[in-house]
Design a protein around this motif. Structure first.
Motif, PDB file in Angstrom:
ATOM      1  N   UNK A 165       0.823  -1.238   0.133  1.00  0.00           N
ATOM      2  CA  UNK A 165      -0.129   0.058  -0.046  1.00  0.00           C
ATOM      3  C   UNK A 165       0.961   1.018   0.105  1.00  0.00           C
ATOM      4  N   UNK A 166       0.460   2.392  -0.504  1.00  0.00           N
ATOM      5  CA  UNK A 166       0.905   3.623  -0.534  1.00  0.00           C
ATOM      6  C   UNK A 166       0.579   4.331   0.639  1.00  0.00           C
ATOM      7  N   UNK A 167       1.398   5.412   0.802  1.00  0.00           N
ATOM      8  CA  UNK A 167       1.331   6.327   2.033  1.00  0.00           C
ATOM      9  C   UNK A 167      -0.200   7.194   1.770  1.00  0.00           C
ATOM     10  N   UNK A 168      -0.511   7.337   0.821  1.00  0.00           N
ATOM     11  CA  UNK A 168      -1.615   8.289   0.797  1.00  0.00           C
ATOM     12  C   UNK A 168      -2.887   7.530   0.686  1.00  0.00           C
ATOM     13  N   UNK A 169      -2.866   6.152   0.739  1.00  0.00           N
ATOM     14  CA  UNK A 169      -3.889   5.471   0.894  1.00  0.00           C
ATOM     15  C   UNK A 169      -4.081   4.463   2.002  1.00  0.00           C
ATOM     16  N   UNK A 170      -2.810   4.371   2.908  1.00  0.00           N
ATOM     17  CA  UNK A 170      -2.879   3.315   3.923  1.00  0.00           C
ATOM     18  C   UNK A 170      -3.807   3.409   4.829  1.00  0.00           C
ATOM     19  N   UNK A 171      -4.281   4.677   5.432  1.00  0.00           N
ATOM     20  CA  UNK A 171      -5.449   4.435   6.403  1.00  0.00           C
ATOM     21  C   UNK A 171      -6.543   4.125   5.795  1.00  0.00           C
ATOM     22  N   UNK A 172      -6.952   4.761   4.629  1.00  0.00           N
ATOM     23  CA  UNK A 172      -8.121   4.161   3.811  1.00  0.00           C
ATOM     24  C   UNK A 172      -8.338   2.872   3.919  1.00  0.00           C
ATOM     25  N   UNK A 189       1.342  -4.024  10.217  1.00  0.00           N
ATOM     26  CA  UNK A 189       1.783  -2.837   9.201  1.00  0.00           C
ATOM     27  C   UNK A 189       3.382  -2.691   9.309  1.00  0.00           C
ATOM     28  N   UNK A 190       4.096  -3.144   8.337  1.00  0.00           N
ATOM     29  CA  UNK A 190       5.433  -3.109   8.061  1.00  0.00           C
ATOM     30  C   UNK A 190       5.897  -1.938   7.281  1.00  0.00           C
ATOM     31  N   UNK A 191       6.318  -0.762   7.865  1.00  0.00           N
ATOM     32  CA  UNK A 191       6.727   0.334   7.132  1.00  0.00           C
ATOM     33  C   UNK A 191       8.207   0.558   6.972  1.00  0.00           C
ATOM     34  N   UNK A 192       8.500   1.269   5.771  1.00  0.00           N
ATOM     35  CA  UNK A 192      10.037   1.480   5.354  1.00  0.00           C
ATOM     36  C   UNK A 192      11.011   0.243   5.969  1.00  0.00           C
ATOM     37  N   UNK A 193      10.652  -0.729   5.461  1.00  0.00           N
ATOM     38  CA  UNK A 193      11.504  -2.110   5.846  1.00  0.00           C
ATOM     39  C   UNK A 193      12.808  -1.695   5.489  1.00  0.00           C
ATOM     40  N   UNK A 194      14.108  -2.037   6.227  1.00  0.00           N
ATOM     41  CA  UNK A 194      15.384  -1.810   5.937  1.00  0.00           C
ATOM     42  C   UNK A 194      15.604  -0.493   6.111  1.00  0.00           C
ATOM     43  N   UNK A 195      14.984   0.516   6.131  1.00  0.00           N
ATOM     44  CA  UNK A 195      15.383   1.962   6.153  1.00  0.00           C
ATOM     45  C   UNK A 195      15.273   2.604   7.615  1.00  0.00           C
ATOM     46  N   UNK A 196      15.561   3.783   7.473  1.00  0.00           N
ATOM     47  CA  UNK A 196      16.018   4.628   8.923  1.00  0.00           C
ATOM     48  C   UNK A 196      14.983   4.583   9.472  1.00  0.00           C
ATOM     49  N   UNK A 204      -4.624  -5.609  16.545  1.00  0.00           N
ATOM     50  CA  UNK A 204      -5.888  -5.935  15.919  1.00  0.00           C
ATOM     51  C   UNK A 204      -5.935  -4.880  14.762  1.00  0.00           C
ATOM     52  N   UNK A 205      -6.883  -5.015  13.766  1.00  0.00           N
ATOM     53  CA  UNK A 205      -7.086  -4.113  12.969  1.00  0.00           C
ATOM     54  C   UNK A 205      -7.753  -2.762  13.369  1.00  0.00           C
ATOM     55  N   UNK A 206      -8.756  -2.879  14.372  1.00  0.00           N
ATOM     56  CA  UNK A 206      -9.119  -1.695  15.086  1.00  0.00           C
ATOM     57  C   UNK A 206      -8.152  -0.921  15.623  1.00  0.00           C
ATOM     58  N   UNK A 207      -7.267  -1.529  16.326  1.00  0.00           N
ATOM     59  CA  UNK A 207      -6.329  -0.661  17.016  1.00  0.00           C
ATOM     60  C   UNK A 207      -5.281  -0.059  16.078  1.00  0.00           C
ATOM     61  N   UNK A 208      -4.993  -0.937  15.073  1.00  0.00           N
ATOM     62  CA  UNK A 208      -4.022  -0.383  14.107  1.00  0.00           C
ATOM     63  C   UNK A 208      -4.608   0.894  13.226  1.00  0.00           C
ATOM     64  N   UNK A 209      -6.088   0.815  13.136  1.00  0.00           N
ATOM     65  CA  UNK A 209      -6.449   2.094  12.644  1.00  0.00           C
ATOM     66  C   UNK A 209      -6.513   3.312  13.427  1.00  0.00           C
ATOM     67  N   UNK A 210      -6.540   3.204  14.573  1.00  0.00           N
ATOM     68  CA  UNK A 210      -6.599   4.182  15.603  1.00  0.00           C
ATOM     69  C   UNK A 210      -4.976   4.658  15.446  1.00  0.00           C
ATOM     70  N   UNK A 211      -4.158   3.736  15.683  1.00  0.00           N
ATOM     71  CA  UNK A 211      -2.820   4.167  15.802  1.00  0.00           C
ATOM     72  C   UNK A 211      -2.115   4.951  14.720  1.00  0.00           C
ATOM     73  N   UNK A 212      -2.437   4.375  13.456  1.00  0.00           N
ATOM     74  CA  UNK A 212      -2.117   5.182  12.262  1.00  0.00           C
ATOM     75  C   UNK A 212      -2.661   6.201  12.110  1.00  0.00           C
TER      76      UNK A 212
END
Length: 275
Positions: A165-172, A189-196, A204-212
């Motif tokens: 997924x791209x940054x401008x659609x990840x939350x949707x 949700x794994x973001x920017x793997x191997x990067x800084x 759970x998905x419900x908590x991830x939505x709130x977190x992001x």
């Protein structure tokens, strides 16, 4: 009949972030081929310069692949060797190159893999979700209606689901996953793997939505989303029951909605609504 041998198409994986994540064999291959077909020649040049690779570059991307294939095939048929790389990771995995590989194989040209980094597999290796059976879905449709329709088709799949997924659609996308799969479904949700700024969030998905939603930093970069497959245990039935109850509750009294949701999903009615 010509006596010369055809060349070889080398399909070479490159780093997904950290430039040192490239094999010695990949470096040697890229140095020795006649030409490198790159998704974006400007993007690939810094990596090649770092490893003292001076092989000429040509472009092969989604907008010119049909035309470029014919020219590359001519080179291969004349005995030249060609390396195919993408901007990051393993070529063809949500990247261009399928038409070229298929055409080369149909023409009897050898295609050889030089394996290495792949964001989907890297994310799966640290997700803590079942990895014995999984399905790679790549990018979901950009429009919400089409995206939800595809997720509905996957809702009953028992395999671990992997998405890009791209940054401008990840939350949707996460919101749609929560609504379709249920707020209790385990996900990563794994973001920017191997990067800084690499992060791997497991909730759970419900908590991830709130977190992001509450952290703008978690909406930047490149994403791999992994969702646990549908299981038969009580937690999965309860999560699905809660999702169905929430939908029915919009049209029915709570007690009746809970009764129907329990009948549909097998979730305990009292856990959905205390009469």
């Amino acid at each position: 009949m010509s006596s010369h041998q055809t060349g070889c198409l080398w399909v070479v994986a490159t780093p997904i972030g950290h430039r040192d994540d490239i094999s010695a064999r990949a470096i040697e291959t890229l140095r020795n081929v006649t030409v490198i077909a790159a998704e974006d020649t400007r993007h690939s040049k810094p990596l090649l310069l770092q490893h003292n690779i001076s092989t000429p570059l040509i472009a092969l991307h989604e907008h010119n692949e049909r035309e470029a294939v014919a020219a590359i095939l001519r080179r291969l048929e004349q005995g030249e060797s060609v390396a195919l790389i993408s901007d990051a990771g393993t070529p063809l995995i949500s990247d261009p190159g399928f038409r070229l590989v298929r055409a080369a194989r149909e023409a009897g040209i050898r295609c050889a893999p030089v394996p290495g980094a792949c964001a989907a597999i890297a994310a799966l290796s640290v997700a803590g979700l079942p990895s014995d059976r999984f399905v790679f879905e790549g990018f979901l449709p950009a429009k919400s209606a089409a995206r939800r329709a595809r997720l509905q088709e996957l809702a009953g799949d028992s395999r671990t689901l992997i998405f890009y997924e791209s940054s401008h659609r990840v939350l949707e996308s996460l919101t749609d996953m929560r609504d379709v799969f249920g707020a209790g479904r385990a996900a990563v949700v794994a973001r920017e793997l191997t990067k800084l700024f690499e992060t791997v969030l497991s909730e759970p998905l419900g908590d991830l939505v709130e977190r992001v939603a509450s952290d703008a930093n978690q909406q930047r970069g490149e994403f791999v989303i992994l969702v646990a497959g549908r299981g038969d245990d009580v937690d999965d039935r309860l999560a699905e029951g809660q999702r169905v109850f929430a939908l029915l509750r919009q049209e029915l009294p709570a007690a009746k909605a809970a009764k129907l949701a329990a009948a549909i999903t097998g979730a305990p009615r009292k856990a959905l609504y205390e009469v």
